[in-house]
Design a protein around this motif. Sequence first.
Motif, PDB file in Angstrom:
ATOM      1  N   PHE A   8      74.522 -16.053  85.267  1.00 40.35           N
ATOM      2  CA  PHE A   8      75.538 -15.188  84.667  1.00 40.35           C
ATOM      3  C   PHE A   8      76.932 -15.708  84.982  1.00 40.35           C
ATOM      4  CE2 PHE A   8      78.700 -11.884  85.302  1.00 40.35           C
ATOM      5  CZ  PHE A   8      78.754 -11.313  84.042  1.00 40.35           C
ATOM      6  N   TRP A   9      77.221 -15.958  86.266  1.00 38.33           N
ATOM      7  CA  TRP A   9      78.560 -16.378  86.667  1.00 38.33           C
ATOM      8  C   TRP A   9      78.882 -17.786  86.186  1.00 38.33           C
ATOM      9  CZ3 TRP A   9      82.142 -13.159  87.407  1.00 38.33           C
ATOM     10  CH2 TRP A   9      81.847 -11.892  87.877  1.00 38.33           C
ATOM     11  N   ALA A  10      77.896 -18.656  86.088  1.00 37.01           N
ATOM     12  CA  ALA A  10      78.135 -19.996  85.556  1.00 37.01           C
ATOM     13  C   ALA A  10      78.592 -19.915  84.100  1.00 37.01           C
ATOM     14  CB  ALA A  10      76.870 -20.847  85.665  1.00 37.01           C
ATOM     15  N   GLU A  11      77.978 -19.010  83.336  1.00 38.79           N
ATOM     16  CA  GLU A  11      78.379 -18.807  81.943  1.00 38.79           C
ATOM     17  C   GLU A  11      79.677 -18.022  81.831  1.00 38.79           C
ATOM     18  OE1 GLU A  11      77.186 -19.451  78.678  1.00 38.79           O
ATOM     19  OE2 GLU A  11      76.077 -21.016  79.708  1.00 38.79           O
ATOM     20  N   ALA A  12      79.868 -17.069  82.734  1.00 39.17           N
ATOM     21  CA  ALA A  12      80.985 -16.133  82.626  1.00 39.17           C
ATOM     22  C   ALA A  12      82.345 -16.775  82.862  1.00 39.17           C
ATOM     23  CB  ALA A  12      80.797 -14.982  83.609  1.00 39.17           C
ATOM     24  N   LEU A  13      82.426 -17.731  83.752  1.00 37.07           N
ATOM     25  CA  LEU A  13      83.733 -18.293  84.099  1.00 37.07           C
ATOM     26  C   LEU A  13      84.374 -18.944  82.878  1.00 37.07           C
ATOM     27  CD1 LEU A  13      82.890 -19.735  87.599  1.00 37.07           C
ATOM     28  CD2 LEU A  13      84.120 -17.645  87.046  1.00 37.07           C
ATOM     29  N   GLY A  14      85.545 -18.451  82.529  1.00 35.08           N
ATOM     30  CA  GLY A  14      86.269 -19.019  81.404  1.00 35.08           C
ATOM     31  C   GLY A  14      86.013 -18.337  80.064  1.00 35.08           C
ATOM     32  N   TYR A  15      85.188 -17.303  80.018  1.00 37.33           N
ATOM     33  CA  TYR A  15      84.908 -16.633  78.762  1.00 37.33           C
ATOM     34  C   TYR A  15      85.692 -15.344  78.619  1.00 37.33           C
ATOM     35  CZ  TYR A  15      81.210 -19.842  77.556  1.00 37.33           C
ATOM     36  OH  TYR A  15      80.518 -20.961  77.233  1.00 37.33           O
ATOM     37  N   VAL A  16      85.817 -14.878  77.396  1.00 34.30           N
ATOM     38  CA  VAL A  16      86.541 -13.641  77.112  1.00 34.30           C
ATOM     39  C   VAL A  16      85.601 -12.443  77.225  1.00 34.30           C
ATOM     40  CG1 VAL A  16      88.244 -14.768  75.636  1.00 34.30           C
ATOM     41  CG2 VAL A  16      86.139 -13.888  74.641  1.00 34.30           C
ATOM     42  N   VAL A  17      86.184 -11.253  77.185  1.00 33.63           N
ATOM     43  CA  VAL A  17      85.437 -10.015  77.391  1.00 33.63           C
ATOM     44  C   VAL A  17      84.254  -9.896  76.428  1.00 33.63           C
ATOM     45  CG1 VAL A  17      85.595  -7.491  77.238  1.00 33.63           C
ATOM     46  CG2 VAL A  17      87.374  -8.788  78.422  1.00 33.63           C
ATOM     47  N   ALA A  18      84.455 -10.176  75.159  1.00 41.26           N
ATOM     48  CA  ALA A  18      83.369 -10.034  74.186  1.00 41.26           C
ATOM     49  C   ALA A  18      82.188 -10.933  74.549  1.00 41.26           C
ATOM     50  CB  ALA A  18      83.862 -10.360  72.781  1.00 41.26           C
ATOM     51  N   ARG A  19      82.459 -12.135  74.989  1.00 42.02           N
ATOM     52  CA  ARG A  19      81.387 -13.058  75.382  1.00 42.02           C
ATOM     53  C   ARG A  19      80.694 -12.550  76.642  1.00 42.02           C
ATOM     54  NH1 ARG A  19      77.112 -16.012  75.051  1.00 42.02           N
ATOM     55  NH2 ARG A  19      77.115 -17.911  76.248  1.00 42.02           N
ATOM     56  N   LEU A  20      81.457 -12.029  77.595  1.00 49.77           N
ATOM     57  CA  LEU A  20      80.859 -11.507  78.823  1.00 49.77           C
ATOM     58  C   LEU A  20      79.923 -10.340  78.534  1.00 49.77           C
ATOM     59  CD1 LEU A  20      83.958 -11.656  81.182  1.00 49.77           C
ATOM     60  CD2 LEU A  20      81.998 -13.196  81.137  1.00 49.77           C
ATOM     61  N   GLU A  21      80.283  -9.519  77.547  1.00 47.12           N
ATOM     62  CA  GLU A  21      79.412  -8.397  77.185  1.00 47.12           C
ATOM     63  C   GLU A  21      78.078  -8.895  76.635  1.00 47.12           C
ATOM     64  OE1 GLU A  21      81.889  -4.561  76.023  1.00 47.12           O
ATOM     65  OE2 GLU A  21      82.487  -6.306  74.839  1.00 47.12           O
ATOM     66  N   THR A  22      78.090  -9.994  75.889  1.00 47.12           N
ATOM     67  CA  THR A  22      76.824 -10.537  75.377  1.00 47.12           C
ATOM     68  C   THR A  22      75.974 -11.113  76.495  1.00 47.12           C
ATOM     69  OG1 THR A  22      77.662 -12.765  74.904  1.00 47.12           O
ATOM     70  CG2 THR A  22      77.890 -11.112  73.154  1.00 47.12           C
ATOM     71  N   LEU A  23      76.601 -11.446  77.631  1.00 52.74           N
ATOM     72  CA  LEU A  23      75.871 -11.969  78.792  1.00 52.74           C
ATOM     73  C   LEU A  23      75.347 -10.851  79.696  1.00 52.74           C
ATOM     74  CD1 LEU A  23      78.274 -14.885  79.754  1.00 52.74           C
ATOM     75  CD2 LEU A  23      76.025 -15.072  78.657  1.00 52.74           C
ATOM     76  N   GLY A  24      75.690  -9.593  79.375  1.00 52.33           N
ATOM     77  CA  GLY A  24      75.188  -8.477  80.166  1.00 52.33           C
ATOM     78  C   GLY A  24      76.236  -7.736  80.968  1.00 52.33           C
ATOM     79  N   ALA A  25      77.496  -8.162  80.880  1.00 55.62           N
ATOM     80  CA  ALA A  25      78.572  -7.449  81.579  1.00 55.62           C
ATOM     81  C   ALA A  25      78.923  -6.179  80.806  1.00 55.62           C
ATOM     82  CB  ALA A  25      79.808  -8.331  81.713  1.00 55.62           C
ATOM     83  N   ALA A  26      79.527  -5.222  81.495  1.00 52.76           N
ATOM     84  CA  ALA A  26      79.934  -3.969  80.855  1.00 52.76           C
ATOM     85  C   ALA A  26      81.391  -3.678  81.186  1.00 52.76           C
ATOM     86  CB  ALA A  26      79.060  -2.815  81.337  1.00 52.76           C
ATOM     87  N   VAL A  27      82.141  -3.243  80.177  1.00 58.55           N
ATOM     88  CA  VAL A  27      83.536  -2.850  80.387  1.00 58.55           C
ATOM     89  C   VAL A  27      83.542  -1.484  81.045  1.00 58.55           C
ATOM     90  CG1 VAL A  27      85.698  -2.217  79.255  1.00 58.55           C
ATOM     91  CG2 VAL A  27      84.395  -4.199  78.445  1.00 58.55           C
ATOM     92  N   THR A  84      91.019  -6.152  82.359  1.00 55.94           N
ATOM     93  CA  THR A  84      89.828  -5.361  82.061  1.00 55.94           C
ATOM     94  C   THR A  84      88.932  -5.363  83.283  1.00 55.94           C
ATOM     95  OG1 THR A  84      89.956  -6.007  79.740  1.00 55.94           O
ATOM     96  CG2 THR A  84      87.853  -5.119  80.504  1.00 55.94           C
ATOM     97  N   LEU A  85      88.568  -4.175  83.739  1.00 52.70           N
ATOM     98  CA  LEU A  85      87.630  -4.040  84.847  1.00 52.70           C
ATOM     99  C   LEU A  85      86.229  -4.009  84.248  1.00 52.70           C
ATOM    100  CD1 LEU A  85      86.969  -3.509  87.845  1.00 52.70           C
ATOM    101  CD2 LEU A  85      87.119  -1.069  87.307  1.00 52.70           C
ATOM    102  N   MET A  86      85.375  -4.914  84.729  1.00 48.52           N
ATOM    103  CA  MET A  86      84.018  -5.027  84.208  1.00 48.52           C
ATOM    104  C   MET A  86      83.017  -5.007  85.354  1.00 48.52           C
ATOM    105  SD  MET A  86      84.522  -7.949  81.275  1.00 48.52           S
ATOM    106  CE  MET A  86      83.146  -7.346  80.277  1.00 48.52           C
ATOM    107  N   THR A  87      81.751  -4.849  85.009  1.00 52.84           N
ATOM    108  CA  THR A  87      80.680  -4.999  85.988  1.00 52.84           C
ATOM    109  C   THR A  87      79.712  -6.055  85.461  1.00 52.84           C
ATOM    110  OG1 THR A  87      79.493  -3.142  84.977  1.00 52.84           O
ATOM    111  CG2 THR A  87      80.779  -2.672  86.958  1.00 52.84           C
ATOM    112  N   ASP A  88      79.162  -6.839  86.391  1.00 52.44           N
ATOM    113  CA  ASP A  88      78.167  -7.836  86.014  1.00 52.44           C
ATOM    114  C   ASP A  88      76.821  -7.137  85.820  1.00 52.44           C
ATOM    115  OD1 ASP A  88      76.947  -7.485  88.517  1.00 52.44           O
ATOM    116  OD2 ASP A  88      77.778  -9.305  89.365  1.00 52.44           O
TER     117      ASP A  88
END
Length: 64
Positions: free
Chosen positions: A20-39, A51-55
């Motif tokens: 998750f974190w390998a993919e997440a670094l450098g991505y925008v909120v919309a992309r992080l949500e597709t990886l399973g993060a939540a706003v 934006t405060l998010m959770t992994d």
Amino acid sequence: MTLHWKLVIDAHDPHAQAAFWAEALGYVVARLETLGAAVQRRVRAAGGAWTLMTDPEGNEFCVQ
């Protein structure tokens, strides 16, 4: 003087968290949500906006 310290990361599935974190670094909120993060909330203050998010395991992090 020698400094000794230990970093411990407690995760249910450490390989999934690492992926998750390998993919997440450098991505925008919309992309992080597709990886399973939540706003959790969007913050606008005098110091800026973020934006405060959770992994996927519920750990909080911020994205500017």
